[in-house]
Design an enzyme around this catalytic site. Structure first.
Site, PDB file in Angstrom:
ATOM      1  N   ASP A   1       0.782  -1.260   0.074  1.00  0.00           N
ATOM      2  CA  ASP A   1       0.048  -0.071   0.093  1.00  0.00           C
ATOM      3  C   ASP A   1       0.790   1.212   0.139  1.00  0.00           C
ATOM      4  O   ASP A   1       1.879   1.319   0.800  1.00  0.00           O
ATOM      5  CB  ASP A   1      -0.857  -0.190   1.438  1.00  0.00           C
ATOM      6  CG  ASP A   1      -1.885   0.972   1.215  1.00  0.00           C
ATOM      7  OD1 ASP A   1      -2.749   0.994   0.310  1.00  0.00           O
ATOM      8  OD2 ASP A   1      -1.644   1.956   2.305  1.00  0.00           O
TER       9      ASP A   1
ATOM     10  N   GLU B   1       1.286  -0.478  -5.076  1.00  0.00           N
ATOM     11  CA  GLU B   1      -0.056   0.426  -5.300  1.00  0.00           C
ATOM     12  C   GLU B   1       0.254   1.998  -5.260  1.00  0.00           C
ATOM     13  O   GLU B   1       0.248   2.766  -4.366  1.00  0.00           O
ATOM     14  CB  GLU B   1      -0.984   0.448  -4.080  1.00  0.00           C
ATOM     15  CG  GLU B   1      -2.220   1.070  -4.447  1.00  0.00           C
ATOM     16  CD  GLU B   1      -2.543   2.368  -3.517  1.00  0.00           C
ATOM     17  OE1 GLU B   1      -3.581   2.993  -3.670  1.00  0.00           O
ATOM     18  OE2 GLU B   1      -1.708   2.431  -2.590  1.00  0.00           O
TER      19      GLU B   1
END
Ligand code: GLC
Length: 642
Positions: free
Chosen positions: A279, A321
């Site tokens: 993330d 990401e």
């Protein structure tokens, strides 16, 4: 490079950990020198650098020792397949366990629904302990190794992973690398005054450095969490909080943080995770005077993670990401010597955004202008392609791409935002602006696939023709992500045409964040209608089912850098060919609300043109004409010609 001292160290490690696996030693030998030089480049000046490097090496060995025989077997099977994740076989879905099914233990019952659709790869949204009301959908993690009570236990997760494995399905979960919740143990120890843990975060006694940094750092959530620092009264310090005020940024200049977080990556790998979604990797390194995004050290750290996991847990791929500018996304695949040695996957956020752009304007030129950048993806790495996910849509493509299409960037972006947030009269889209920055007027967009495509508006008006048009748009968008190269990742609810869910407004822990409007709570009575012929749910679901079958039907659709974009002939039709071993699919997409035509010239190859082609989507056989003849595409129609 051969480094005798390091090789000696490796022999000692292998002996101490009693590892006898020749392949492990081979992988470690190949990566050892680079692991060392990367660690040294970043942490060489740290007073405990040598000792911490030894810890890092031990943790690699321990991760391998902890890896189950079952997973080692799976690693070997994947290695045999070559780069397993490039396959056209993979089709994913991203879902919240609670909103989709209830608990982890309820997921197994839902597998037939997913399998019938064709999904064989699940992204379970964050599962780990996270404080209610200050959770950011689970991205504010309180404990990286304890599953949230509401969802079940780590044992449930292990059991579910082995069910997936038996079903020949794949699993992805997140590692939230950039920050922790301010309730994480490390944050609590920091708050209690322990200096060692204060060094796990960025905290300052006054505003001097925070002010300097905020001068150049863009704000991520300017409405709900303005600025990038939060004053903590207990500490009497300013803590770096780039995202929400309750998400404390981890300090990766501290090697202990890196080693601990790598340990968490290994922990997930050994749960049997096939892809770990890192993330917000763009944010993990900060430096005064920069945007604190995409810095070279961030890439070095990601490469280090890649090399370490390649040695210890080789079957696990990495998705970065990074939702940043097009050229910057490319760098997450690694550059120079490290091309294809950083993240295995990146979100194709550029393609996603230009598709939404084209759908609003009926003009595909910006999409075409973006492709030269996207074509730079190295062979062996792949995209995660998508139309919607749990996050907002950022119009992150470059101004020059808009300029070259003859539009004015500022006005053009304003138009797209107004179109999707329903400001423009006659726009059937029902979305909302997200994270509006009052200083810059920047904004992103929220809304479900169906609502942005006009389904909510059409249903409200009971307008059957408009309902059909919105379904055509949904399928067009999904078809493009199925065939454009990479692994398509559906977002739960979209397969059944879910429109926006406004119930989040009643929940004070969510009402400040309108991304919840497109994170539905699944109503399984409604989903039963996917089997009811002619229902909206059925029309969307069955089209997706057919798209997935078509995708699986040929390895021409595997991603081996085998795409060629067709030069512009008609501003509303985007097209590309996918080719392999003499076979070719010609994919054409009409993004406009009008009938469009494109010359049969598109079927030429080396001066040859077939007499006939089959449209694999509609089933029609088409007679191929001369240059001045055209293949026609109805509004929002696409054709897959073979
Ligand atoms: C990622 C997540 C997003 C979250 C943010 C902060 O971008 O996808 O949902 O808010 O990171 O963790």
């Amino acid at each position: 490079m051969y480094n005798p001292a390091l090789q000696q160290k490796l022999h000692e490690l292998v002996k101490t950990h009693q590892i006898k696996d020749a392949k492990f030693v081979e992988r470690f030998t190949a990566n050892m020198d680079d692991i060392h030089s990367h660690f040294h480049a970043i942490y060489g000046n740290h007073p405990q650098s040598a000792k911490l490097f030894q810890n890092l090496l031990n943790s690699i060995c321990q991760a391998f020792v902890d890896r189950s025989d079952d997973l080692k077997k799976r690693d070997a099977q994947k290695a045999k397949k070559g780069t397993w994740f490039l396959s056209q076989d993979l089709v994913g879905m991203s879902l919240y366990v609670d909103r989709f099914a209830g608990k982890i233990n309820d997921l197994a019952d839902k597998l037939p629904y997913l399998q019938k659709l064709g999904v064989n790869f699940l992204h379970l949204m964050p599962l780990f302990k996270s404080p209610e009301g200050e959770s950011d959908g689970g991205y504010a993690v309180e404990d990286f190794r304890v599953v949230e009570d509401r969802l079940g236990t780590i044992e449930d997760l292990r059991r579910f992973q082995s069910t997936l494995q038996k079903e020949d399905m794949y699993l992805m979960i997140d590692i939230v690398l950039n920050h922790t919740s301010h309730h994480h143990e490390w944050a609590k120890l920091a708050k209690s005054g322990i200096k060692e843990y204060q060094d796990y975060f960025y905290m300052y006694d006054n505003r001097l450095i925070p002010d300097q940094m905020e001068n150049t750092m863009p704000e991520i959530f300017p409405e709900s969490s303005p600025g990038s620092f939060t004053y903590d009264e207990k500490l009497d310090k300013w803590v770096m909080t780039v995202f929400h005020h309750y998400q404390w940024d981890l300090n990766y200049t501290n090697p202990k943080v890196f080693i601990e977080m790598l340990g968490n990556v290994f922990y997930y790998a050994n749960l049997g995770v096939d892809v770990v979604r890192i993330d917000a990797p763009a944010f993990i390194w900060k430096q005064v005077g920069t945007t604190c995004q995409n810095l070279p050290e961030a890439h070095q750290l990601l490469q280090l993670i890649k090399m370490c996991t390649e040695v210890a847990t080789p079957g696990m791929a990495i998705l970065g990401e990074a939702i940043v500018a097009p050229a910057q996304i490319m760098e997450y695949f690694g550059t120079g010597r490290y091309a294809r040695h950083e993240c295995d996957f990146a979100y194709n956020a550029t393609q996603m955004a230009v598709q939404w752009d084209a759908l609003a304007t009926g003009d595909v030129r910006i999409m075409q202008n973006a492709q030269h950048e996207l074509m730079r993806k190295p062979l062996g790495a792949t995209w995660l392609t998508y139309t919607r996910c749990h996050d907002d849509i950022g119009l992150g493509y470059d101004d020059y791409m808009i300029d070259q299409a003859g539009f004015t960037p500022y006005d053009h972006r304003s138009y797209i935002k107004n179109y999707y947030s329903g400001v423009i009269e006659n726009s059937p889209a029902k979305g909302a602006l997200f994270a509006v920055n009052p200083k810059t007027q920047d904004a992103r967009l929220s809304g479900s696939l169906a609502s942005l495509c006009g389904l909510e508006y059409a249903i409200d008006r009971k307008d059957n023709a408009a309902i059909q048009t919105s379904i055509d748009k949904i399928i067009l968008m999904q078809a493009m992500s199925m065939f454009v190269g990479g692994v398509p990742m559906l977002f739960y609810g979209d397969e059944a045409g879910y429109t926006n869910d406004y119930s989040y407004l009643e929940d004070p822990g969510k009402s400040y964040d309108n991304r919840w409007m497109h994170r539905p709570i699944i109503n399984w009575e409604q989903n039963k209608r996917v089997q009811k012929k002619g229902s909206v749910e059925n029309r969307v679901y069955s089209a997706l089912q057919k798209l997935i079958k078509l995708r699986r039907s040929s390895d021409v659709l595997a991603d081996v850098k085998n795409i060629h974009w067709i030069p512009n002939q008609n501003n509303s039709i985007a097209g590309f060919t996918r080719f392999k071993d003499g076979e070719k699919f010609t994919c054409l997409f009409n993004f406009s609300s009008k009938l469009q035509a494109i010359s049969w010239f598109v079927m030429d190859e080396n001066g040859q043109r077939p007499a006939e082609v089959k449209d694999l989507w509609s089933g029609e056989t088409l007679h191929v004409g001369m240059d001045h003849d055209h293949v026609m595409l109805a509004p929002y129609q696409f054709r897959i010609l073979f």
